[in-house]
Structure formats: structure tokens, C-alpha cells
Design a protein around this motif. Structure first.
Motif, PDB file in Angstrom:
ATOM      1  N   GLY A  84       0.823  -1.210   0.000  1.00  0.00           N
ATOM      2  CA  GLY A  84       0.000   0.000   0.000  1.00  0.00           C
ATOM      3  C   GLY A  84       0.855   1.258   0.000  1.00  0.00           C
ATOM      4  N   LYS A  85       1.925   1.257   0.804  1.00  0.00           N
ATOM      5  CA  LYS A  85       2.835   2.401   0.845  1.00  0.00           C
ATOM      6  C   LYS A  85       3.528   2.586  -0.498  1.00  0.00           C
ATOM      7  N   ALA A  86       3.924   1.471  -1.134  1.00  0.00           N
ATOM      8  CA  ALA A  86       4.606   1.552  -2.436  1.00  0.00           C
ATOM      9  C   ALA A  86       3.666   2.127  -3.490  1.00  0.00           C
ATOM     10  N   LYS A  87       2.401   1.735  -3.441  1.00  0.00           N
ATOM     11  CA  LYS A  87       1.434   2.263  -4.409  1.00  0.00           C
ATOM     12  C   LYS A  87       1.172   3.749  -4.162  1.00  0.00           C
ATOM     13  N   GLN A  88       1.265   4.187  -2.911  1.00  0.00           N
ATOM     14  CA  GLN A  88       1.143   5.614  -2.621  1.00  0.00           C
ATOM     15  C   GLN A  88       2.379   6.368  -3.110  1.00  0.00           C
ATOM     16  N   GLN A  89       3.549   5.777  -2.906  1.00  0.00           N
ATOM     17  CA  GLN A  89       4.806   6.400  -3.321  1.00  0.00           C
ATOM     18  C   GLN A  89       4.885   6.514  -4.844  1.00  0.00           C
ATOM     19  N   TRP A  90       4.539   5.434  -5.526  1.00  0.00           N
ATOM     20  CA  TRP A  90       4.624   5.378  -6.981  1.00  0.00           C
ATOM     21  C   TRP A  90       3.235   5.028  -7.503  1.00  0.00           C
ATOM     22  N   GLY A  91       2.454   6.014  -7.813  1.00  0.00           N
ATOM     23  CA  GLY A  91       1.051   5.848  -8.163  1.00  0.00           C
ATOM     24  C   GLY A  91       0.767   4.933  -9.335  1.00  0.00           C
ATOM     25  N   ASP A  92       1.751   4.673 -10.197  1.00  0.00           N
ATOM     26  CA  ASP A  92       1.526   3.814 -11.360  1.00  0.00           C
ATOM     27  C   ASP A  92       1.590   2.328 -11.031  1.00  0.00           C
ATOM     28  N   LEU A  93       2.038   1.972  -9.830  1.00  0.00           N
ATOM     29  CA  LEU A  93       2.166   0.555  -9.487  1.00  0.00           C
ATOM     30  C   LEU A  93       0.804  -0.070  -9.210  1.00  0.00           C
ATOM     31  N   THR A  94       0.665  -1.310  -9.640  1.00  0.00           N
ATOM     32  CA  THR A  94      -0.557  -2.075  -9.393  1.00  0.00           C
ATOM     33  C   THR A  94      -0.234  -3.268  -8.507  1.00  0.00           C
ATOM     34  N   ASP A  95      -1.253  -3.964  -8.052  1.00  0.00           N
ATOM     35  CA  ASP A  95      -1.032  -5.199  -7.290  1.00  0.00           C
ATOM     36  C   ASP A  95      -0.246  -6.204  -8.119  1.00  0.00           C
ATOM     37  N   ASP A  96      -0.522  -6.279  -9.424  1.00  0.00           N
ATOM     38  CA  ASP A  96       0.220  -7.202 -10.294  1.00  0.00           C
ATOM     39  C   ASP A  96       1.706  -6.849 -10.330  1.00  0.00           C
ATOM     40  N   ASP A  97       2.033  -5.555 -10.369  1.00  0.00           N
ATOM     41  CA  ASP A  97       3.434  -5.139 -10.370  1.00  0.00           C
ATOM     42  C   ASP A  97       4.135  -5.563  -9.091  1.00  0.00           C
ATOM     43  N   LEU A  98       3.409  -5.562  -7.997  1.00  0.00           N
ATOM     44  CA  LEU A  98       4.001  -5.867  -6.695  1.00  0.00           C
ATOM     45  C   LEU A  98       3.886  -7.333  -6.313  1.00  0.00           C
ATOM     46  N   ASN A  99       3.352  -8.152  -7.211  1.00  0.00           N
ATOM     47  CA  ASN A  99       3.244  -9.585  -6.965  1.00  0.00           C
ATOM     48  C   ASN A  99       4.624 -10.217  -7.125  1.00  0.00           C
ATOM     49  N   TYR A 100       5.207 -10.644  -6.008  1.00  0.00           N
ATOM     50  CA  TYR A 100       6.552 -11.218  -6.001  1.00  0.00           C
ATOM     51  C   TYR A 100       6.454 -12.739  -6.028  1.00  0.00           C
ATOM     52  N   GLU A 101       7.182 -13.354  -6.951  1.00  0.00           N
ATOM     53  CA  GLU A 101       7.212 -14.815  -7.023  1.00  0.00           C
ATOM     54  C   GLU A 101       8.615 -15.305  -6.704  1.00  0.00           C
ATOM     55  N   GLU A 102       8.681 -16.366  -5.931  1.00  0.00           N
ATOM     56  CA  GLU A 102       9.951 -16.964  -5.541  1.00  0.00           C
ATOM     57  C   GLU A 102      10.828 -17.214  -6.761  1.00  0.00           C
ATOM     58  N   GLY A 103      12.087 -16.802  -6.688  1.00  0.00           N
ATOM     59  CA  GLY A 103      13.038 -17.031  -7.768  1.00  0.00           C
ATOM     60  C   GLY A 103      12.952 -16.024  -8.904  1.00  0.00           C
ATOM     61  N   GLN A 104      12.076 -15.036  -8.788  1.00  0.00           N
ATOM     62  CA  GLN A 104      11.877 -14.042  -9.848  1.00  0.00           C
ATOM     63  C   GLN A 104      12.299 -12.638  -9.409  1.00  0.00           C
ATOM     64  N   GLN A 105      13.248 -12.556  -8.478  1.00  0.00           N
ATOM     65  CA  GLN A 105      13.623 -11.274  -7.893  1.00  0.00           C
ATOM     66  C   GLN A 105      14.153 -10.288  -8.936  1.00  0.00           C
TER      67      GLN A 105
END
Length: 72
Positions: A25-46
Motif C-alpha cells: 500500500g505504501k509503495a502504491k502511494q509512493q509510486w502511483g503507477d504501481l498495481t497489485d500485479d506489479d508488486l506480486n513477487y514470485e519466488e526465484g523471480q527477484q
């Protein structure tokens, strides 16, 4: 208790997920263009994840990492 059998205590997992949701939520406030999909982290995909955030935010990977370290 470990209801989903991932060898992590459920209460610990819930606290971690809650903390991650707050940081997202803080990241989306900081960078308004980010979506939940952008912030979806998958193991091994750093690397791909940081690259995606770099493209969306216009910040360097080091700046993004520093921001997450300060806010997590």
C-alpha cells in the motif's frame, strides 16, 4: 498450527502477509503507477521483479531496494 503445510507457523505467516500488504500500500502511494500485479513477487523471480519496478517507477534498483528496506 500450519494449516497449509508450508512449514511456517500460521500466525507468523499471517503477520508477514499483513506487513507485506501494508508495504504494498505504501509503495502504491509512493509510486502511483504501481498495481497489485506489479508488486506480486514470485519466488526465484527477484531480478525480473526489480526490473519491472524499475521500469514503472523510473528509479534505480538500488533506490527501490533502499525504499523497501526503510519501509519494511
Amino acid at each position: 498450527m500450519d494449516i497449509n503445510n508450508n512449514n511456517v507457523d500460521d500466525s507468523t505467516e499471517l503477520r508477514a502477509r499483513g506487513g507485506w500488504n501494508e508495504v504494498k500500500g505504501k509503495a502504491k502511494q509512493q509510486w502511483g503507477d504501481l498495481t497489485d500485479d506489479d508488486l506480486n513477487y514470485e519466488e526465484g523471480q527477484q531480478d525480473e521483479w526489480f526490473g519491472r519496478l524499475q521500469q514503472k517507477t523510473g528509479h534505480t534498483i538500488d533506490e527501490i531496494k533502499d525504499w523497501f528496506h526503510r519501509n519494511f
